[in-house]
Design a protein around this motif. Structure first.
Motif, PDB file in Angstrom:
ATOM      1  N   PRO A   3      80.456  78.466  39.795  1.00 20.81           N
ATOM      2  CA  PRO A   3      79.312  79.146  39.168  1.00 20.81           C
ATOM      3  C   PRO A   3      79.361  80.643  39.475  1.00 20.81           C
ATOM      4  CG  PRO A   3      78.601  77.203  40.380  1.00 20.81           C
ATOM      5  CD  PRO A   3      80.031  77.421  40.754  1.00 20.81           C
ATOM      6  N   PRO A   4      78.852  81.471  38.585  1.00 23.09           N
ATOM      7  CA  PRO A   4      78.879  82.918  38.824  1.00 23.09           C
ATOM      8  C   PRO A   4      78.163  83.286  40.122  1.00 23.09           C
ATOM      9  CG  PRO A   4      78.278  82.448  36.550  1.00 23.09           C
ATOM     10  CD  PRO A   4      78.267  81.127  37.276  1.00 23.09           C
ATOM     11  N   LEU A   5      78.739  84.203  40.863  1.00 26.11           N
ATOM     12  CA  LEU A   5      78.150  84.706  42.099  1.00 26.11           C
ATOM     13  C   LEU A   5      77.711  86.147  41.901  1.00 26.11           C
ATOM     14  CD1 LEU A   5      80.760  83.338  44.680  1.00 26.11           C
ATOM     15  CD2 LEU A   5      78.522  82.386  44.137  1.00 26.11           C
ATOM     16  N   GLY A   6      76.793  86.596  42.736  1.00 33.54           N
ATOM     17  CA  GLY A   6      76.318  87.976  42.669  1.00 33.54           C
ATOM     18  C   GLY A   6      76.596  88.703  43.963  1.00 33.54           C
ATOM     19  N   LEU A   7      76.208  89.963  44.010  1.00 31.08           N
ATOM     20  CA  LEU A   7      76.377  90.794  45.193  1.00 31.08           C
ATOM     21  C   LEU A   7      75.006  91.092  45.779  1.00 31.08           C
ATOM     22  CD1 LEU A   7      78.968  93.337  43.732  1.00 31.08           C
ATOM     23  CD2 LEU A   7      79.453  91.516  45.370  1.00 31.08           C
ATOM     24  N   SER A   8      74.825  90.776  47.035  1.00 24.59           N
ATOM     25  CA  SER A   8      73.547  91.048  47.696  1.00 24.59           C
ATOM     26  C   SER A   8      73.396  92.555  47.925  1.00 24.59           C
ATOM     27  CB  SER A   8      73.501  90.325  49.048  1.00 24.59           C
ATOM     28  OG  SER A   8      74.431  90.930  49.948  1.00 24.59           O
ATOM     29  N   PRO A   9      72.193  93.024  48.183  1.00 30.91           N
ATOM     30  CA  PRO A   9      72.013  94.456  48.475  1.00 30.91           C
ATOM     31  C   PRO A   9      72.882  94.922  49.639  1.00 30.91           C
ATOM     32  CG  PRO A   9      69.891  93.441  48.014  1.00 30.91           C
ATOM     33  CD  PRO A   9      70.896  92.320  48.077  1.00 30.91           C
ATOM     34  N   ASP A  10      72.986  94.100  50.702  1.00 30.92           N
ATOM     35  CA  ASP A  10      73.831  94.487  51.837  1.00 30.92           C
ATOM     36  C   ASP A  10      75.289  94.582  51.424  1.00 30.92           C
ATOM     37  OD1 ASP A  10      71.756  94.719  53.591  1.00 30.92           O
ATOM     38  OD2 ASP A  10      71.997  92.725  54.469  1.00 30.92           O
ATOM     39  N   ALA A  11      75.740  93.619  50.608  1.00 28.66           N
ATOM     40  CA  ALA A  11      77.130  93.652  50.145  1.00 28.66           C
ATOM     41  C   ALA A  11      77.394  94.905  49.321  1.00 28.66           C
ATOM     42  CB  ALA A  11      77.439  92.405  49.323  1.00 28.66           C
ATOM     43  N   ARG A  12      76.457  95.262  48.458  1.00 27.23           N
ATOM     44  CA  ARG A  12      76.638  96.466  47.636  1.00 27.23           C
ATOM     45  C   ARG A  12      76.722  97.713  48.505  1.00 27.23           C
ATOM     46  NH1 ARG A  12      72.863  93.716  44.230  1.00 27.23           N
ATOM     47  NH2 ARG A  12      71.153  95.024  44.973  1.00 27.23           N
ATOM     48  N   ARG A  13      75.873  97.790  49.531  1.00 25.03           N
ATOM     49  CA  ARG A  13      75.902  98.958  50.418  1.00 25.03           C
ATOM     50  C   ARG A  13      77.246  99.056  51.139  1.00 25.03           C
ATOM     51  NH1 ARG A  13      70.265  97.836  51.054  1.00 25.03           N
ATOM     52  NH2 ARG A  13      70.692  96.342  52.736  1.00 25.03           N
ATOM     53  N   VAL A  14      77.756  97.925  51.614  1.00 26.37           N
ATOM     54  CA  VAL A  14      79.041  97.927  52.327  1.00 26.37           C
ATOM     55  C   VAL A  14      80.174  98.356  51.392  1.00 26.37           C
ATOM     56  CG1 VAL A  14      80.764  96.455  53.434  1.00 26.37           C
ATOM     57  CG2 VAL A  14      78.357  96.226  54.045  1.00 26.37           C
ATOM     58  N   LEU A  15      80.187  97.820  50.175  1.00 26.04           N
ATOM     59  CA  LEU A  15      81.247  98.152  49.222  1.00 26.04           C
ATOM     60  C   LEU A  15      81.257  99.635  48.890  1.00 26.04           C
ATOM     61  CD1 LEU A  15      80.966  95.128  46.751  1.00 26.04           C
ATOM     62  CD2 LEU A  15      82.801  95.561  48.385  1.00 26.04           C
ATOM     63  N   ALA A  21      79.998 102.110  50.715  1.00 28.01           N
ATOM     64  CA  ALA A  21      80.214 102.953  51.893  1.00 28.01           C
ATOM     65  C   ALA A  21      81.673 102.977  52.333  1.00 28.01           C
ATOM     66  CB  ALA A  21      79.342 102.463  53.050  1.00 28.01           C
ATOM     67  N   TYR A  22      82.454 101.956  51.966  1.00 28.59           N
ATOM     68  CA  TYR A  22      83.836 101.845  52.424  1.00 28.59           C
ATOM     69  C   TYR A  22      84.733 102.838  51.677  1.00 28.59           C
ATOM     70  CZ  TYR A  22      88.293  99.564  53.631  1.00 28.59           C
ATOM     71  OH  TYR A  22      89.556  99.291  54.080  1.00 28.59           O
ATOM     72  N   ALA A  23      85.779 103.329  52.341  1.00 27.89           N
ATOM     73  CA  ALA A  23      86.634 104.379  51.759  1.00 27.89           C
ATOM     74  C   ALA A  23      87.728 103.843  50.838  1.00 27.89           C
ATOM     75  CB  ALA A  23      87.284 105.199  52.877  1.00 27.89           C
ATOM     76  N   TRP A  24      88.039 102.559  50.873  1.00 30.46           N
ATOM     77  CA  TRP A  24      89.033 101.936  49.984  1.00 30.46           C
ATOM     78  C   TRP A  24      90.393 102.650  49.985  1.00 30.46           C
ATOM     79  CZ3 TRP A  24      87.729  97.279  49.100  1.00 30.46           C
ATOM     80  CH2 TRP A  24      86.362  96.936  48.981  1.00 30.46           C
TER      81      TRP A  24
END
Length: 242
Positions: free
Chosen positions: A217-229, A231-234
């Motif tokens: 089933p489709p999954l989403g991104l939580s607010p914490d997950a979005r902040r981490v993504l 903030a990361y430098a990749w």
């Protein structure tokens, strides 16, 4: 361009998902505009960017929007080739031309005739092969290793590198005349850390893609997950995010 990208992603020759840029992404809009201008011409294109930014996919888009789209698209990873191997891979060889050459081999110039030759990590080409490539671009003629006969090939060159080729030229490691031959039209792909909201757009795309692929089933991104993504430098760019 989006339908073309989706169609390309479904082709079996693509081994990994294509980094999609959504319409509201400023980066997507600018890259799409540049591709639309560049692709119909026959000029050389040099794609610049860090590893993992999607240079190989942009090269395929340039080919697919060109007048050569019905002809071969041949990609060569120059970063994996030494001097003798690089010459053989690009120009082919005749049987017995060097130790281990037990049969004739067609080079990528011949395979790409009429189409596009993509030289990935072109900054790694050895100096002796740079000279041969320059001559092939100037004359549209080349000579396979061990052969006394010249052959003709009509190819469009799209090159890519993560190196600063101007610095390589200044240091004497890359031919200046070849650099100007390749760098007719430059396309710069910014690293993911400089693309703002693209991180979340791409993350949602990859998440949806892999959920569908695994039958989940489709999954989403939580607010914490979005902040981490965000903030990361990749350092690995789109490839790392995927």
């Amino acid at each position: 361009l989006m339908p073309m990208i989706r169609e390309l992603a479904q082709k079996s020759k693509i081994r990994r998902t294509v980094p999609i840029f959504e319409r509201r992404s400023a980066t997507f809009q600018e890259i799409s505009r540049r591709i639309a201008l560049v692709a119909p011409t026959d000029m050389g294109v040099l794609i610049l960017g860090e590893n993992g930014t999607g240079k190989d996919h942009i090269a395929e888009k340039v080919h697919e929007r060109s007048r050569r789209a019905d002809r071969p698209f041949v990609a060569v990873d120059c970063g994996m080739l030494t001097g003798e191997l690089a010459a053989s891979e690009l120009f082919g060889h005749r049987k017995g031309s060097f130790t281990g050459a037990v049969t004739d081999k067609a080079g990528c110039m011949e395979e790409a005739d009429g189409g596009t030759l993509f030289l990935d990590e072109v900054g790694n080409l050895p100096p002796e092969v740079q000279q041969k490539l320059l001559r092939a671009l100037q004359t549209k003629c080349y000579r396979p290793m061990g052969s006394t006969r010249e052959r003709r090939a009509d190819v469009r060159i799209v090159a890519a590198t993560n190196r600063d080729l101007e610095a390589e030229v200044a240091a004497g490691r890359f031919r200046e005349d070849l650099y100007y031959r390749l760098n007719v039209i430059p396309l710069h792909l910014p690293p993911l850390r400089e693309r703002g909201g693209d991180v979340l757009l791409l993350a949602r795309h990859f998440l949806n893609h892999f959920c569908a692929k695994k039958g989940r089933p489709p999954l989403g991104l939580s607010p914490d997950a979005r902040r981490v993504l965000v903030a990361y430098a990749w350092p690995g760019n789109v490839r790392e995010l995927e």
